[in-house]
Structure formats: structure tokens, C-alpha cells
Design a protein around this motif. Structure first.
Motif, PDB file in Angstrom:
ATOM      1  N   THR A   1      89.649  17.860   3.918  1.00  0.00           N
ATOM      2  CA  THR A   1      89.762  18.546   2.898  1.00  0.00           C
ATOM      3  C   THR A   1      90.957  18.458   1.888  1.00  0.00           C
ATOM      4  OG1 THR A   1      90.856  20.795   3.618  1.00  0.00           O
ATOM      5  CG2 THR A   1      88.562  20.448   4.208  1.00  0.00           C
ATOM      6  N   GLY A   2      90.472  18.634   0.259  1.00  0.00           N
ATOM      7  CA  GLY A   2      91.023  18.102  -0.728  1.00  0.00           C
ATOM      8  C   GLY A   2      91.708  19.237  -1.649  1.00  0.00           C
ATOM      9  N   TYR A   3      91.178  19.794  -2.097  1.00  0.00           N
ATOM     10  CA  TYR A   3      92.245  21.782  -2.141  1.00  0.00           C
ATOM     11  C   TYR A   3      92.501  22.762  -1.222  1.00  0.00           C
ATOM     12  CZ  TYR A   3      87.911  23.271  -3.154  1.00  0.00           C
ATOM     13  OH  TYR A   3      86.419  23.391  -3.664  1.00  0.00           O
ATOM     14  N   HIS A   4      92.178  23.226   0.531  1.00  0.00           N
ATOM     15  CA  HIS A   4      92.390  23.934   1.503  1.00  0.00           C
ATOM     16  C   HIS A   4      93.424  23.115   1.630  1.00  0.00           C
ATOM     17  CE1 HIS A   4      88.498  25.125   0.433  1.00  0.00           C
ATOM     18  NE2 HIS A   4      88.708  26.264   1.412  1.00  0.00           N
TER      19      HIS A   4
ATOM     20  N   ILE B   1      67.286  22.506  -9.100  1.00  0.00           N
ATOM     21  CA  ILE B   1      67.398  21.154  -9.777  1.00  0.00           C
ATOM     22  C   ILE B   1      69.085  20.586  -9.485  1.00  0.00           C
ATOM     23  CG2 ILE B   1      68.363  21.254 -12.982  1.00  0.00           C
ATOM     24  CD1 ILE B   1      66.435  23.982 -12.689  1.00  0.00           C
ATOM     25  N   LYS B   2      69.174  18.656  -9.953  1.00  0.00           N
ATOM     26  CA  LYS B   2      70.009  18.442  -9.129  1.00  0.00           C
ATOM     27  C   LYS B   2      71.389  18.753 -10.582  1.00  0.00           C
ATOM     28  CE  LYS B   2      71.660  13.772  -8.334  1.00  0.00           C
ATOM     29  NZ  LYS B   2      71.899  12.958  -8.418  1.00  0.00           N
ATOM     30  N   ILE B   3      72.437  18.681 -10.272  1.00  0.00           N
ATOM     31  CA  ILE B   3      73.534  18.818 -11.279  1.00  0.00           C
ATOM     32  C   ILE B   3      74.678  18.019 -11.164  1.00  0.00           C
ATOM     33  CG2 ILE B   3      75.703  20.948 -11.241  1.00  0.00           C
ATOM     34  CD1 ILE B   3      73.786  22.887  -9.689  1.00  0.00           C
ATOM     35  N   SER B   4      74.581  17.052 -11.700  1.00  0.00           N
ATOM     36  CA  SER B   4      75.299  15.965 -12.025  1.00  0.00           C
ATOM     37  C   SER B   4      76.844  15.769 -13.274  1.00  0.00           C
ATOM     38  CB  SER B   4      74.574  14.939 -12.372  1.00  0.00           C
ATOM     39  OG  SER B   4      73.231  15.165 -12.112  1.00  0.00           O
ATOM     40  N   GLY B   5      77.590  15.335 -13.034  1.00  0.00           N
ATOM     41  CA  GLY B   5      78.211  14.121 -13.566  1.00  0.00           C
ATOM     42  C   GLY B   5      80.005  15.026 -12.792  1.00  0.00           C
ATOM     43  N   ILE B   6      79.653  15.673 -11.282  1.00  0.00           N
ATOM     44  CA  ILE B   6      80.731  16.112 -10.927  1.00  0.00           C
ATOM     45  C   ILE B   6      81.452  15.615  -9.331  1.00  0.00           C
ATOM     46  CG2 ILE B   6      81.381  18.454 -12.750  1.00  0.00           C
ATOM     47  CD1 ILE B   6      80.141  19.481  -9.638  1.00  0.00           C
ATOM     48  N   THR B   7      82.116  15.584  -9.233  1.00  0.00           N
ATOM     49  CA  THR B   7      82.925  15.154  -7.409  1.00  0.00           C
ATOM     50  C   THR B   7      81.735  16.733  -6.248  1.00  0.00           C
ATOM     51  OG1 THR B   7      84.874  16.162  -7.574  1.00  0.00           O
ATOM     52  CG2 THR B   7      84.246  13.888  -8.058  1.00  0.00           C
ATOM     53  N   ALA B   8      80.779  15.833  -6.092  1.00  0.00           N
ATOM     54  CA  ALA B   8      79.640  17.459  -4.915  1.00  0.00           C
ATOM     55  C   ALA B   8      80.472  17.588  -3.892  1.00  0.00           C
ATOM     56  CB  ALA B   8      78.343  17.232  -5.189  1.00  0.00           C
ATOM     57  N   SER B   9      81.236  16.292  -3.530  1.00  0.00           N
ATOM     58  CA  SER B   9      81.342  16.799  -1.925  1.00  0.00           C
ATOM     59  C   SER B   9      83.663  17.603  -2.073  1.00  0.00           C
ATOM     60  CB  SER B   9      82.172  15.870  -1.358  1.00  0.00           C
ATOM     61  OG  SER B   9      83.352  14.593  -2.525  1.00  0.00           O
ATOM     62  N   GLN B  10      83.563  17.841  -3.687  1.00  0.00           N
ATOM     63  CA  GLN B  10      84.742  18.721  -4.011  1.00  0.00           C
ATOM     64  C   GLN B  10      85.037  19.598  -4.617  1.00  0.00           C
ATOM     65  OE1 GLN B  10      88.427  16.140  -2.161  1.00  0.00           O
ATOM     66  NE2 GLN B  10      89.597  17.251  -4.488  1.00  0.00           N
TER      67      GLN B  10
END
Ligand code: DQQ
Length: 576
Positions: free
Chosen positions: A49-52, A397-406
Motif C-alpha cells: 500500500t501507499g499510505y496504510h 461514469i468514469k472519474i478520470s485524472g487521478i491515480t485510481a489505485s491510490q
């Protein structure tokens, strides 16, 4: 025979072995694996994980002795330095100034003395005249398996805010022994102590007699000599061993936390226990009668894991502490893997801590509320916003423009036509079964609507967190589900679906959902923290840049998104 079958059989064999000795193990023992370091840990780690909070490698379980001291947060935890399964446990120790970024120190407590030579198990910190004292469970050498006593540890140097060195005074330890008919293999996990109006300290230890779970109480004038109370603080039939009990006051009004010794008309008390039999926790809200030294749960409380839970997914052995610097009560909880031991061995680690949560009493006085500590927001980076709009029936609806895995995503829904809610079937009393029977793919009327996280491009993989609204004789019932059934193309993982009823009136309140997405973990907070569900998932395609985030409505009724914000999350720094 496949490797995982072999391991599973070994695990089964070990548990059978211990049960036949009349002793219940709190974790599965894989004797042959507990000291087997994973060789060649892969560089490509899609599930780290990135922030856990997680250690560099190996097995981690319960959070231990959390506290804040001289502005520094301390998290200690049960860690196996030698392998990816439970065993060889030490108290690993990390500190932080913000509950987000951490630095590790040398282990705070390791086995060394006759009073803990076979194990240093869970425990808590109490401030006694401003000085932190740890109480923990030691396992001693005995003919009896896992013979448990309670010990104390004190800082060697109180001017060191990192409290790196701990002393275990041999003169006093063990400070509590399983005398008086107490089951020596069911006597563990001391809580943070509190001081009664008579000036004496009290602490409780998890235990059981047959199937009756209980919190044995001890009292002390000097925090060194402890005397067992005749009666437990509280007990409940048919609940089995109580691990990691937690007992603390919450303010009747507002979100501020209060010191563990606070009592009187302005607070209620909370008792949480972790049930060894089901690996679920439950809590009740009630009253502490400090004259009789008894805890009385409020009427209607359910004392089993069908009662109130901090988290209706994966969350165990949790513990709170009072953050006197920020006047809040903070909750830590252990989240284990949903993968096989074989997979854990391959990736070289097992176990995470949930993001620390602020915890307070809901305005109703009937349940707790939880929210990720605000410091986590400091990791928010690039933001995506969806303008307020109708989320039409059947739409994604897709939410774009961010890192969806983190990511961190927060969405608020409004329900324009509540009258169209489906009729609640009276047999749907168990929200988890309801969510399993009606996954995200099952069309409803008002719902399912919510988020599709860690979704692959063609939706072969997706984890869905959503609401459904029902009409129960004119009253609305809201269920929140976390559906992992399609979370990964890999078959061997545990993909159990989780569910919770949310005590909310959708006529007056918005249904909001915040999900903390972090590669292999999805921690979701429904309606401002009224219901929380944590899931572990191991997608094959929806990893890194392959992961997508969507908002969806698979009901026949439109709903409205009044706001949706999502952020890429930066990486927390954890130094080992
Ligand atoms: N884990 C500890 C015990 C506790 C259990 C041992 C709960 O003290 O009862 O690692 O996960």
C-alpha cells in the motif's frame, strides 16, 4: 496436491492439535513456516500500500500500546521478524508526528525474561502521573500450553520523546497471574487503565469461562500491586474468548475525545471486544457504575458479532487511545490478508493497519461514528471533481485524472423519489447475507448506487461499494455493501461480500460514501462514518495504471450526485 492445499491442511492439523489439548489458539500456528523467511521477495509488489501502515516485510497483527508522548505518536505492533505467518512475536515500534509518516525504532519489547520467555503478546499504555507505562501479556514456560501472565514495562529515559528503551522490572513482573480459577490460556490483552473516584487504578483483561466471554478486572493503588476483583467488569454468555477488550468513555455531546479516566453525567462508556471464535469485533454503548465497578450496556444492545461493529469487513484486535494533544480518541485496527498463505509467502508480507480513525458518539447516543484522522488529508494531491448531476438509472461514469489505485474519493447522493424504494423483505435481517444475495450486478429500484473501485478497463475486475434503499412499512432502511465477488480474476482469494445497515433517514440526510483506495485495500465510510467496511482485494488487471474509478447506478430510479471529489493520494513515508 497444490501447495496451498498442503499449507491449509497443515494449518488445519495444527488447529486440531491445539483444540485436542483443550487450548484455543488465537492465531493459526504454522510451526514449519513461522521462521521461514521468504526468499527473493519480488520487486514488483502490486498489493503493497501507499499510505496504510505496514512493516517492510513479514507478518504483522495487533496494534499495541498506542499513545502520544511529548508530541510524538507511538504505534507498537505484534510482528514476526522471521516469517510471513504468526509466530516469534515482538513489539515492533514506530513513531510519527502526524499519524501518517512513520520512523521505526528498535523493538520496544522482546521475549527475554522468565515472565515473558515464550511470548510478548498484546497490551496497552496508561499515563500514570504523566509517565507512560505499558501493560502486556507475557507467555511463560509451563506444562500448560500458552500460560499467560500480565507484565509491565516502563521507559528507561523519560526525556526521550521516542521512548526507544523500555525496561521490564524483574522486581515486579509478573504483576498479574491467573490465580483464583482463571483459565491460564485465556487471560490476556490488558486495556489502558483508568482511575476511579477512590484513587485506585482499574484495568481489565480478556478471558472466558467455558463459552462465557469476560473482562476480568484488577485494581491497584500504586500501578504495581494489582488485586483481582471478585466479579468481572462485564461478561456475556456464548461469546467465547474475549481478546483485546477496550473500555473507554465518550462525550455525550460533540466530537472531542475524553481521557480514559473521565466519568460522570457528561459521558457514556463503550466496551469493545474481539471475538476469537469468529474473528469479529462488537461493541456496546452503556453506563459504567463506578460504585459497583460494573459496566451495563444500554437496553437493546446485542452482545455478539451480530451487534454493532466498528467495521463490518476486515478489522480486528483494535485499540483506541486518547490523544490529549488534539482532544480526540483515535482508533487503530489490524487488517489481515484475504489471500492464501502461499500468496503471502510469495509477496513476503502479511497484514496492515487501517488508517487511524477519530471516534466519537453519534448524536443519537446509540452508536459510534468514525472518520479517518484529518492528517490523512495532507496526502491528497491531484483532484478530480464531478459537477452536481443526475446519475441516471443504469449509468456508469468514469472519474478520470487521478491515480485510481491510490486515491481518496468522497461522494454525496440525494434521492429524489424515495417513494419508489423496494419493499423490504422481513427475512432480510442479516445485512451481509442481503449484500451477498444482491451483489452490485443485481438491479434494484433505489440502488445499487455507489462506487466501482479498482476496476479494470473492461470491468472484468471491480470492487463495488454501494447503497440500496428499502421501504419497511413506511420507514426507509439503508444497506451499505462492499462486494468483492468480482474483485480479482485470481480464484484463490477470499472474496466474501460484506454489508451493514446504516442507521440514517434518507428522507432528511444525504447518503455519502468515502472510500480510501490503496492498491489492495478499500476502506469505506458510509454516511459520515455511521458504518464502515474494510475489504482486501488482489486484482490482476486493475493494478497501477490499469485501475479505474467509477460512480454507478444500477437501480431503475435516478439518483442525484450532489458532490463528488476524488484525489490522488501521495505516498506516506515509512522508514524501517
Ligand atoms: N493477538 C495476540 C494476543 C491477542 C491476539 C497475539 C489477537 O495477545 O489475543 O499475537 O489478535
Amino acid at each position: 496436491m497444490a501447495m496451498n492445499t498442503v499449507l491449509w491442511l497443515i494449518g488445519l492439523f495444527c488447529s486440531v492439535l491445539f483444540v485436542s489439548h483443550g487450548v484455543e489458539a488465537s492465531h493459526l500456528y504454522y510451526r514449519n513456516l513461522q521462521s521461514l523467511q521468504s526468499t527473493s521477495i519480488p520487486k514488483n509488489q502490486p498489493y503493497r500500500t501507499g499510505y496504510h501502515f505496514q512493516p517492510s516485510k513479514n507478518w504483522m497483527n495487533d496494534p499495541n500500546g498506542p499513545m502520544v508522548y511529548k508530541g510524538i505518536y507511538h504505534l507498537m505492533y505484534q510482528w514476526n521478524p522471521l516469517g510471513v505467518v504468526w509466530g516469534n512475536i515482538v513489539w515492533a515500534h514506530a513513531t510519527s508526528t502526524d499519524l501518517v509518516n512513520w520512523i521505526h525504532h528498535k523493538h520496544a519489547i522482546v521475549t527475554s525474561e522468565p515472565f515473558d520467555i515464550k511470548g510478548v503478546w498484546s497490551g496497552s499504555t496508561t499515563f500514570v502521573n504523566g509517565k507512560p507505562i505499558i501493560q502486556y501479556t507475557g507467555i511463560i514456560e509451563s506444562n500448560q500450553w500458552n500460560y499467560q501472565v500480565q507484565n509491565m514495562a516502563v521507559p528507561k529515559n523519560l526525556s526521550d520523546p521516542y521512548l526507544v528503551e523500555w525496561d521490564k522490572p524483574a522486581k515486579w513482573n509478573p504483576i498479574m497471574k491467573p490465580t483464583d480459577g482463571v483459565n491460564a490460556s485465556a487471560f490476556r490483552d490488558p486495556t489502558t487503565a483508568w482511575k476511579g473516584p477512590d484513587g485506585r487504578w482499574r484495568t481489565i483483561i480478556g478471558s472466558k469461562i467455558d463459552r462465557k466471554g469476560m473482562a476480568i478486572m484488577y485494581r491497584s493503588k500504586d500501578f504495581i500491586h494489582w488485586i483481582k476483583a471478585r466479579k468481572p467488569l462485564h461478561s456475556a454468555r456464548n461469546t467465547g474468548m474475549w481478546e483485546c477488550p477496550d473500555f473507554f468513555p465518550v462525550a455525550l455531546k460533540g466530537m472531542n475525545g475524553v481521557d480514559t479516566s473521565a466519568m460522570g453525567p457528561l459521558v457514556k462508556h463503550v466496551m469493545k471486544v474481539s471475538l476469537d471464535d469468529t474473528r469479529h469485533e462488537y461493541y456496546t454503548v452503556g453506563t459504567y457504575d463506578h460504585v459497583k465497578d460494573r459496566y451495563i450496556p444500554d437496553q437493546g444492545s446485542i452482545e455478539s458479532d451480530t451487534g454493532l461493529r466498528y467495521d463490518y469487513g476486515k478489522f480486528y484486535a483494535s485499540k483506541t487511545f486518547f490523544d490529549h494533544e488534539k482532544n480526540r480518541r483515535v482508533l487503530w485496527g489490524w487488517i489481515n490478508e484475504s489471500s492464501t498463505v502461499e500468496e503471502d509467502t510469495k509477496k513476503g508480507w502479511s497484514g496492515l493497519q487501517a488508517v487511524p480513525r477519530t471516534l466519537w458518539l453519534d448524536r443519537s447516543g446509540k452508536q459510534l461514528m468514525q472518520w479517518p484522522v484529518r492528517e490523512i488529508n495532507s496526502l491528497r494531491a491531484k483532484r478530480a471533481i464531478l459537477p452536481s448531476q443526475v446519475l441516471k438509472r443504469g449509468s456508469v461514469i468514469k472519474i478520470s485524472g487521478i491515480t485510481a489505485s491510490q486515491a481518496d474519493v468522497d461522494v454525496h447522493f440525494e434521492l429524489p423519489k424515495l417513494a419508489d424504494a423496494e419493499i423490504m423483505d422481513p427475512s432480510w435481517v442479516n445485512p451481509q447475507l442481503l449484500c451477498s444475495a444482491k451483489p452490485a450486478s443485481a438491479k434494484g429500484k433505489l440502488g445499487p448506487f455507489g462506487l466501482l473501485v479498482l476496476a479494470s478497463k473492461k470491468f472484468e475486475e471491480q470492487t463495488a461499494i454501494f447503497f440500496r434503499v428499502y421501504n419497511n412499512h413506511g420507514k426507509y432502511v439503508v444497506v451499505m455493501c462492499s462486494d468483492q465477488s468480482r474483485s480479482s480474476l485470481e480464484e484463490s482469494n477470499d472474496k466474501t461480500t460484506y454489508g451493514a445497515f446504516v442507521n440514517v433517514d434518507p428522507y432528511h440526510d444525504k447518503l455519502s460514501l468515502r472510500s480510501l483506495i490503496d492498491h489492495s485495500i478499500v476502506e469505506s465510510f458510509g454516511v459520515g462514518g455511521k458504518a464502515c467496511i474494510t475489504a482486501r482485494v488482489y486484482p490482476k488487471l486493475a493494478v497501477g495504471g490499469g485501475a479505474q474509478l467509477y460512480v454507478f447506478n444500477n437501480g431503475t430510479q435516478n439518483v442525484k450526485i450532489s458532490s463528488l471529489k476524488a484525489w490522488s493520494m501521495k505516498k506516506a513515508h515509512i522508514k524501517y
